[in-house]
Design a protein around this motif. Structure first.
Motif, PDB file in Angstrom:
ATOM      1  N   LEU A  38      50.130  -5.994  -6.337  1.00  0.00           N
ATOM      2  CA  LEU A  38      48.835  -5.986  -5.663  1.00  0.00           C
ATOM      3  C   LEU A  38      47.727  -5.917  -6.706  1.00  0.00           C
ATOM      4  N   ASP A  40      43.687  -5.619  -6.969  1.00  0.00           N
ATOM      5  CA  ASP A  40      42.488  -5.305  -6.183  1.00  0.00           C
ATOM      6  C   ASP A  40      41.301  -6.086  -6.743  1.00  0.00           C
ATOM      7  N   GLN A  60      44.464   3.649  -1.656  1.00  0.00           N
ATOM      8  CA  GLN A  60      44.477   2.503  -0.748  1.00  0.00           C
ATOM      9  C   GLN A  60      45.474   1.444  -1.212  1.00  0.00           C
ATOM     10  N   ALA A  64      49.115   0.558   0.651  1.00  0.00           N
ATOM     11  CA  ALA A  64      49.436  -0.812   1.044  1.00  0.00           C
ATOM     12  C   ALA A  64      50.824  -1.208   0.562  1.00  0.00           C
ATOM     13  N   ARG A  68      54.852  -1.273   2.782  1.00  0.00           N
ATOM     14  CA  ARG A  68      55.667  -2.495   2.781  1.00  0.00           C
ATOM     15  C   ARG A  68      57.067  -2.246   2.221  1.00  0.00           C
ATOM     16  N   LEU A 246      49.941  -9.796  -3.708  1.00  0.00           N
ATOM     17  CA  LEU A 246      48.867  -9.455  -2.789  1.00  0.00           C
ATOM     18  C   LEU A 246      47.574  -9.377  -3.595  1.00  0.00           C
ATOM     19  N   THR A 248      43.048  -8.730  -3.051  1.00  0.00           N
ATOM     20  CA  THR A 248      42.007  -8.351  -2.106  1.00  0.00           C
ATOM     21  C   THR A 248      40.855  -9.350  -2.089  1.00  0.00           C
ATOM     22  N   SER A 272      49.107 -13.361  -0.856  1.00  0.00           N
ATOM     23  CA  SER A 272      48.518 -13.003   0.435  1.00  0.00           C
ATOM     24  C   SER A 272      47.277 -12.159   0.201  1.00  0.00           C
ATOM     25  N   VAL A 273      46.178 -12.519   0.877  1.00  0.00           N
ATOM     26  CA  VAL A 273      44.953 -11.750   0.765  1.00  0.00           C
ATOM     27  C   VAL A 273      45.003 -10.609   1.783  1.00  0.00           C
ATOM     28  N   VAL A 274      44.774  -9.377   1.319  1.00  0.00           N
ATOM     29  CA  VAL A 274      44.846  -8.203   2.165  1.00  0.00           C
ATOM     30  C   VAL A 274      43.527  -7.443   2.079  1.00  0.00           C
ATOM     31  N   ASP A 275      43.246  -6.677   3.125  1.00  0.00           N
ATOM     32  CA  ASP A 275      42.049  -5.842   3.187  1.00  0.00           C
ATOM     33  C   ASP A 275      42.489  -4.393   3.090  1.00  0.00           C
ATOM     34  N   LEU A 276      42.054  -3.726   2.022  1.00  0.00           N
ATOM     35  CA  LEU A 276      42.430  -2.321   1.835  1.00  0.00           C
ATOM     36  C   LEU A 276      41.459  -1.389   2.570  1.00  0.00           C
TER      37      LEU A 276
END
Length: 276
Positions: A38, A40, A60, A64, A68, A246, A248, A272-276
């Motif tokens: 991930l 950020d 955060q 995440a 998972r 991942l 952000t 994959s774009v994720v929102d923390l």
């Protein structure tokens, strides 16, 4: 531990793409492991943020990854390690949590013959004295001088890793730092930010041939492997592991810039774009 659990991915996070240098070392040492990284990227850099913000961001990112299903958490960010390692380790126990500072400090002590060790990092890492304190614990007679090099993070994220401009900026940082040691200059330079290794050639050109450059990626990878082995969590499935990403912010930008850190091309469809 069960074979099923040993097949879970190792979770790795950083403020951006710099931690991919740690992931690269992990993949080279343990190609059979699965990884979940991930970055950020929406909030990079962490190094200029307050300690409270860094801890919040680290939790955060950690949450995440933990949500998972991972078997270990690697904090591939010196700033986040310095500020949040103990807090994350306590929160996620018994999940093993490994940071990059202790392995990097140990490598610096092993590399230095004179005990004169220079450290370059982000402002938060330097001000928090994480490297200084850890090196002093391992080598009480060492002389350590640490200085922030904030522009290096931006250069790395932009993919500006060599050339006259980068070396000129490196000289502005390194020459005054080395001069503070006096006539007996440092023999070891610690790259105390995981973004900095992609600038290694430019930094080495400025530092000169008498300086051993240390980054924490390889020693962190070794600590991760030893920790997993001690917990019987090494993946026994055989074959090549899978790496997923991942971010952000923009998957396309992450893939384009991250490839130089990881050493291989990154497919944007695997980000994959994720929102923390």
């Amino acid at each position: 531990m069960s074979i099923e659990k040993s097949g879970l991915p190792i979770g790795v996070f950083d403020s951006g793409v710099g931690g991919l240098t740690v992931l690269r070392a992990l993949r080279e040492l343990m190609p059979g492991e699965n990884y979940l990284y991930l970055g950020d990227t929406a909030r990079v850099p962490y190094g200029s943020k307050s300690a409270d913000s860094i801890v919040r961001y680290a939790f955060q990112a950690g949450n995440a990854l933990v949500s998972r299903s991972i078997k270990m958490l690697v904090i591939a960010c010196n700033t986040a390690t310095a500020v949040s390692l103990e807090k994350l380790a306590a929160e996620y126990a018994p999940l093993p949590v490994v940071g990059v500072i202790e392995p990097g400090a140990a490598a610096a002590c092993a590399a230095s013959g004179s005990g004169n060790i220079a450290v370059i990092a982000t402002e938060s890492t330097v001000n928090g004295k994480a490297y200084q304190n850890t090196i002093c614990e391992l080598h009480p007679e060492a002389k350590i001088i640490a200085r922030p090099c904030p522009l290096f993070v931006g250069l790395a994220e932009e993919g500006w890793t060599d050339g006259e401009l980068v070396e000129a900026i490196a000289a502005r940082y390194l020459h005054p730092l080395f001069a503070e040691f006096g006539s007996n200059g440092p023999d070891t330079l610690v790259l105390g930010c995981t973004h900095f290794p992609v600038l290694r050639e430019a930094i080495a050109n400025v530092a000169g041939p008498g300086i051993t450059i240390v980054d924490s990626a390889e020693t962190t990878a070794l600590k991760v492997k030893n920790t997993l082995s001690s917990l019987s969590l090494l993946n026994q499935a055989g074959g090549k592991g899978r790496t997923r990403f991942l971010a952000t912010d923009s998957a396309e930008r992450f893939a384009a810039v991250g490839g130089s850190f990881l050493g291989i091309d990154i497919d944007p469809t695997n980000v994959s774009v994720v929102d923390l």
